[in-house]
Design a protein around this motif. Structure first.
Motif, PDB file in Angstrom:
ATOM      1  N   ILE A   1      -2.361  -7.114  -6.026  1.00 27.33           N
ATOM      2  CA  ILE A   1      -3.641  -6.085  -6.278  1.00 27.33           C
ATOM      3  C   ILE A   1      -3.702  -5.143  -5.029  1.00 27.33           C
ATOM      4  O   ILE A   1      -4.506  -4.163  -5.243  1.00 27.33           O
ATOM      5  CB  ILE A   1      -4.829  -6.818  -7.011  1.00 27.33           C
ATOM      6  N   THR A   2      -3.610  -5.725  -3.861  1.00 27.77           N
ATOM      7  CA  THR A   2      -4.051  -5.051  -2.701  1.00 27.77           C
ATOM      8  C   THR A   2      -3.373  -3.481  -2.628  1.00 27.77           C
ATOM      9  O   THR A   2      -3.992  -2.581  -2.502  1.00 27.77           O
ATOM     10  CB  THR A   2      -3.700  -5.473  -1.439  1.00 27.77           C
ATOM     11  N   GLY A   3      -1.954  -3.184  -2.851  1.00 30.54           N
ATOM     12  CA  GLY A   3      -1.498  -2.082  -2.863  1.00 30.54           C
ATOM     13  C   GLY A   3      -2.291  -1.146  -3.838  1.00 30.54           C
ATOM     14  O   GLY A   3      -2.539   0.112  -3.375  1.00 30.54           O
ATOM     15  N   ASP A   4      -2.485  -1.402  -5.075  1.00 28.14           N
ATOM     16  CA  ASP A   4      -3.249  -0.717  -5.954  1.00 28.14           C
ATOM     17  C   ASP A   4      -4.645  -0.355  -5.617  1.00 28.14           C
ATOM     18  O   ASP A   4      -5.087   0.780  -5.672  1.00 28.14           O
ATOM     19  CB  ASP A   4      -3.180  -1.096  -7.427  1.00 28.14           C
ATOM     20  N   LEU A   5      -5.372  -1.515  -4.995  1.00 30.56           N
ATOM     21  CA  LEU A   5      -6.803  -1.134  -4.782  1.00 30.56           C
ATOM     22  C   LEU A   5      -6.647  -0.075  -3.539  1.00 30.56           C
ATOM     23  O   LEU A   5      -7.597   0.945  -3.617  1.00 30.56           O
ATOM     24  CB  LEU A   5      -7.432  -2.469  -4.283  1.00 30.56           C
ATOM     25  N   VAL A   6      -5.913  -0.178  -2.771  1.00 31.16           N
ATOM     26  CA  VAL A   6      -5.829   0.715  -1.401  1.00 31.16           C
ATOM     27  C   VAL A   6      -5.364   2.061  -1.722  1.00 31.16           C
ATOM     28  O   VAL A   6      -6.095   3.034  -1.530  1.00 31.16           O
ATOM     29  CB  VAL A   6      -5.368   0.020  -0.318  1.00 31.16           C
ATOM     30  N   ALA A   7      -4.331   2.089  -2.487  1.00 34.39           N
ATOM     31  CA  ALA A   7      -4.006   3.475  -2.870  1.00 34.39           C
ATOM     32  C   ALA A   7      -4.985   4.185  -3.748  1.00 34.39           C
ATOM     33  O   ALA A   7      -5.027   5.514  -3.710  1.00 34.39           O
ATOM     34  CB  ALA A   7      -2.386   3.290  -3.626  1.00 34.39           C
ATOM     35  N   ASP A   8      -5.526   3.600  -4.815  1.00 29.38           N
ATOM     36  CA  ASP A   8      -6.640   4.202  -5.363  1.00 29.38           C
ATOM     37  C   ASP A   8      -7.960   4.812  -4.349  1.00 29.38           C
ATOM     38  O   ASP A   8      -8.108   5.786  -4.500  1.00 29.38           O
ATOM     39  CB  ASP A   8      -7.559   3.221  -6.260  1.00 29.38           C
ATOM     40  N   ILE A   9      -7.894   4.189  -3.265  1.00 28.33           N
ATOM     41  CA  ILE A   9      -8.973   4.613  -2.293  1.00 28.33           C
ATOM     42  C   ILE A   9      -8.414   5.719  -1.724  1.00 28.33           C
ATOM     43  O   ILE A   9      -9.022   6.750  -1.360  1.00 28.33           O
ATOM     44  CB  ILE A   9      -9.374   3.653  -1.420  1.00 28.33           C
ATOM     45  N   LEU A  10      -6.978   5.771  -1.393  1.00 26.73           N
ATOM     46  CA  LEU A  10      -6.448   6.886  -0.793  1.00 26.73           C
ATOM     47  C   LEU A  10      -6.723   7.996  -1.527  1.00 26.73           C
ATOM     48  O   LEU A  10      -6.605   9.169  -0.705  1.00 26.73           O
ATOM     49  CB  LEU A  10      -4.980   6.399  -0.097  1.00 26.73           C
ATOM     50  N   ALA A  11      -6.311   7.841  -2.762  1.00 24.16           N
ATOM     51  CA  ALA A  11      -6.326   9.100  -3.648  1.00 24.16           C
ATOM     52  C   ALA A  11      -7.652   9.306  -4.115  1.00 24.16           C
ATOM     53  O   ALA A  11      -7.707  10.528  -4.854  1.00 24.16           O
ATOM     54  CB  ALA A  11      -5.569   8.654  -5.065  1.00 24.16           C
ATOM     55  N   GLY A  12      -8.697   8.767  -3.598  1.00 28.37           N
ATOM     56  CA  GLY A  12     -10.106   9.108  -4.082  1.00 28.37           C
ATOM     57  C   GLY A  12     -10.460   8.757  -5.365  1.00 28.37           C
ATOM     58  O   GLY A  12     -11.795   9.125  -5.952  1.00 28.37           O
ATOM     59  N   ALA A  13      -9.634   7.685  -5.907  1.00 25.00           N
ATOM     60  CA  ALA A  13      -9.906   7.347  -7.381  1.00 25.00           C
ATOM     61  C   ALA A  13     -11.115   6.118  -7.170  1.00 25.00           C
ATOM     62  O   ALA A  13     -11.432   5.609  -8.501  1.00 25.00           O
ATOM     63  CB  ALA A  13      -8.731   6.810  -7.905  1.00 25.00           C
ATOM     64  N   ARG A  14     -11.132   5.672  -6.235  1.00 25.85           N
ATOM     65  CA  ARG A  14     -12.057   4.545  -6.169  1.00 25.85           C
ATOM     66  C   ARG A  14     -12.851   4.565  -4.834  1.00 25.85           C
ATOM     67  O   ARG A  14     -12.167   4.946  -3.661  1.00 25.85           O
ATOM     68  CB  ARG A  14     -11.108   2.961  -6.226  1.00 25.85           C
ATOM     69  N   GLU A  15     -14.030   3.656  -4.483  1.00 28.50           N
ATOM     70  CA  GLU A  15     -14.655   3.869  -3.474  1.00 28.50           C
ATOM     71  C   GLU A  15     -14.378   2.642  -2.557  1.00 28.50           C
ATOM     72  O   GLU A  15     -14.228   2.338  -1.398  1.00 28.50           O
ATOM     73  CB  GLU A  15     -16.304   3.845  -3.655  1.00 28.50           C
ATOM     74  N   GLU A  16     -14.827   1.496  -3.493  1.00 28.33           N
ATOM     75  CA  GLU A  16     -14.615   0.266  -2.827  1.00 28.33           C
ATOM     76  C   GLU A  16     -13.553  -0.844  -3.527  1.00 28.33           C
ATOM     77  O   GLU A  16     -13.374  -0.888  -4.765  1.00 28.33           O
ATOM     78  CB  GLU A  16     -15.883  -0.526  -2.806  1.00 28.33           C
ATOM     79  N   ALA A  17     -12.781  -1.521  -2.767  1.00 31.84           N
ATOM     80  CA  ALA A  17     -11.810  -2.443  -3.304  1.00 31.84           C
ATOM     81  C   ALA A  17     -12.684  -3.634  -3.979  1.00 31.84           C
ATOM     82  O   ALA A  17     -12.495  -4.295  -4.982  1.00 31.84           O
ATOM     83  CB  ALA A  17     -10.921  -2.821  -2.264  1.00 31.84           C
ATOM     84  N   VAL A  18     -13.748  -4.244  -3.130  1.00 37.88           N
ATOM     85  CA  VAL A  18     -14.161  -5.401  -3.425  1.00 37.88           C
ATOM     86  C   VAL A  18     -15.643  -5.193  -3.894  1.00 37.88           C
ATOM     87  O   VAL A  18     -16.532  -4.886  -3.177  1.00 37.88           O
ATOM     88  CB  VAL A  18     -14.530  -6.288  -2.200  1.00 37.88           C
TER      89      VAL A  18
ATOM     90  N   VAL B   1       0.655  -1.161  -0.096  1.00 39.87           N
ATOM     91  CA  VAL B   1      -0.056  -0.135   0.094  1.00 39.87           C
ATOM     92  C   VAL B   1       0.879   1.217  -0.005  1.00 39.87           C
ATOM     93  O   VAL B   1       0.771   1.993  -0.785  1.00 39.87           O
ATOM     94  CB  VAL B   1      -1.010  -0.137   1.191  1.00 39.87           C
ATOM     95  N   ALA B   2       1.975   1.177   0.990  1.00 40.18           N
ATOM     96  CA  ALA B   2       2.886   2.488   0.972  1.00 40.18           C
ATOM     97  C   ALA B   2       3.518   2.783  -0.230  1.00 40.18           C
ATOM     98  O   ALA B   2       3.408   3.789  -0.915  1.00 40.18           O
ATOM     99  CB  ALA B   2       3.871   2.246   2.314  1.00 40.18           C
ATOM    100  N   TRP B   3       4.093   1.678  -0.846  1.00 41.33           N
ATOM    101  CA  TRP B   3       4.716   1.793  -2.256  1.00 41.33           C
ATOM    102  C   TRP B   3       3.726   2.328  -3.310  1.00 41.33           C
ATOM    103  O   TRP B   3       4.375   3.319  -4.050  1.00 41.33           O
ATOM    104  CB  TRP B   3       5.232   0.437  -2.799  1.00 41.33           C
ATOM    105  N   ARG B   4       2.420   1.949  -3.335  1.00 41.24           N
ATOM    106  CA  ARG B   4       1.621   2.404  -4.497  1.00 41.24           C
ATOM    107  C   ARG B   4       1.138   3.836  -4.197  1.00 41.24           C
ATOM    108  O   ARG B   4       0.870   4.380  -4.978  1.00 41.24           O
ATOM    109  CB  ARG B   4       0.587   1.641  -4.638  1.00 41.24           C
TER     110      ARG B   4
END
Ligand code: GLY
Length: 367
Positions: free
Chosen positions: A349-366, A21-24
């Motif tokens: 895929i977890t890093g990208d999913l969570v980084a997208d959430i942190l960036a506001g680009a995605r609401e839900e990972a699942v 998550v930190a890396w992404r």
């Protein structure tokens, strides 16, 4: 990282999930600090350095739910590119997996496993014992039945962990070891950072909890904001063949355990599934059962050297589906936990999913 500006994101936990998550997040331009409670080089009981490294959504289809299967299949498909992005230094092996049965009961169970996978649209090919033994000549002659899951592979979690740590640091992430988080600080209903056990405050725009089995701790959160993560103990053995590689090529799974070849003469034998809280002991019974079943199926294992006995705690959740996403109770708090038996698989895929959430680009990972 500048020392006088607070980070955009504080990640609690420096396992493969937290580091990924930190890396992404850093790659998306966020200033990130990772807080690891263990001193440098130590992480007793953490799952990442203990995990066997099976990338096995099809083999694991019997223990999961549909959303977990879909996430797992996406993660498996992402693994070759993920490995390449980390310089192919993570021991990724496209080796395939054999599910094995000995007596009539296990053979009947394997038939049910195949039917389940067919009903889910997954591919697992039935093999005669002779065909399985042609693929893996070290298998015992009393093998009764086998399923070949050609697309379930493996990686080396310790190498993955090291590669993610290096990638995160390279991307500008600050990793603080010995940083034991006592509580998440709240500004009204918004997470504003954390307080460490030594009293240090870390102010951050958002907080990610990626603390594996320890994610269920109170962390100073009100009861409804906590997540139901519990430790599921696993005992494993790390073996080495003094004659080098060649005894086994594929991952083997059977009633009571599995063997994961690293491809260099080392083998991981696992794993118990125990609801014993954070009990760190390796037991005679645990080791006996793992070796009994493994040597029964692969007699050549008898000759291998035991290099390590290890215990890890899988972060279990009631429905087996990881908790990836924003807290509905606390603004600025994001969960990345509950990966249970699939942390290494889902790392792709977890890093990208969570980084997208942190960036506001995605609401839900699942979704
Ligand atoms: N992923 C295998 C295990 O948790 O034992």
């Amino acid at each position: 990282m500048s020392t006088h500006r607070s980070p955009d994101v504080a990640v609690i936990g420096a396992g493969v999930v937290g580091l990924g998550v930190a890396w992404r997040a850093a790659a998306r331009g966020m200033r990130v600090v990772v807080l690891e409670r263990a001193p440098e080089g130590q992480s007793p009981g953490a799952a990442s350095p203990v995990a066997a490294g099976m990338l096995a959504p099809v083999s694991e289809a019997d223990v999961g739910e549909r959303p977990l299967l879909e996430l797992g299949l996406r993660a498996a498909a992402a693994w070759p590119a993920f490995s390449a992005e980390l310089g192919d230094k993570v021991g990724y092996r496209a080796c395939g997996t054999l599910l094995l049965a000995r007596g009539a009961d296990e053979a009947a169970a394997l038939e049910r496993e195949q039917a389940l996978r067919e009903s889910l649209g997954l591919h697992a090919e039935r093999l005669l014992p002779s065909a399985a033994r042609r693929l893996e000549p070290a298998l015992a002659p009393h093998l009764r039945a086998a399923l070949h899951v050609a697309d379930d592979h493996a990686a080396d979690p310790r190498r993955l962990h090291a590669a993610l740590r290096a990638a995160a640091i390279e991307a500008g992430v600050e990793i603080r070891t010995g940083a034991d988080v006592e509580r998440i600080t709240l500004d009204g209903t918004r997470a504003s950072g954390v307080v460490l056990a030594d009293g240090t405050t870390v102010v951050a725009g958002q907080v990610v909890v990626a603390a594996g089995s320890w994610s269920g701790a109170a962390l100073g959160l009100p009861e409804p904001a906590r997540v139901p993560v519990r430790p599921v103990k696993g005992q494993l053995l790390r073996l080495r063949d003094p004659d080098g590689p060649g005894l086994l090529d594929r991952v083997l799974r059977f009633e009571g355990g599995y063997v994961v070849p690293r491809g260099d003469g080392r083998y991981i034998v696992g794993a118990t599934m125990e609801e014993r809280g954070f009990d760190p002991t390796v037991t005679a019974g645990g080791v006996y059962e793992l070796l009994r079943d493994t040597i029964d199926l692969v007699p050549g294992i008898d000759e291998l050297v035991i290099e390590e006995t290890v215990v890890g705690f899988r972060p279990g959740v009631p429905d087996n589906v990881p908790i990836l996403g924003r807290s509905p109770h606390v603004e600025g708090l994001v969960w990345a936990t509950g990966h249970h038996r699939n942390g290494i698989l889902l790392a792709s895929i977890t890093g990208d999913l969570v980084a997208d959430i942190l960036a506001g680009a995605r609401e839900e990972a699942v979704a």
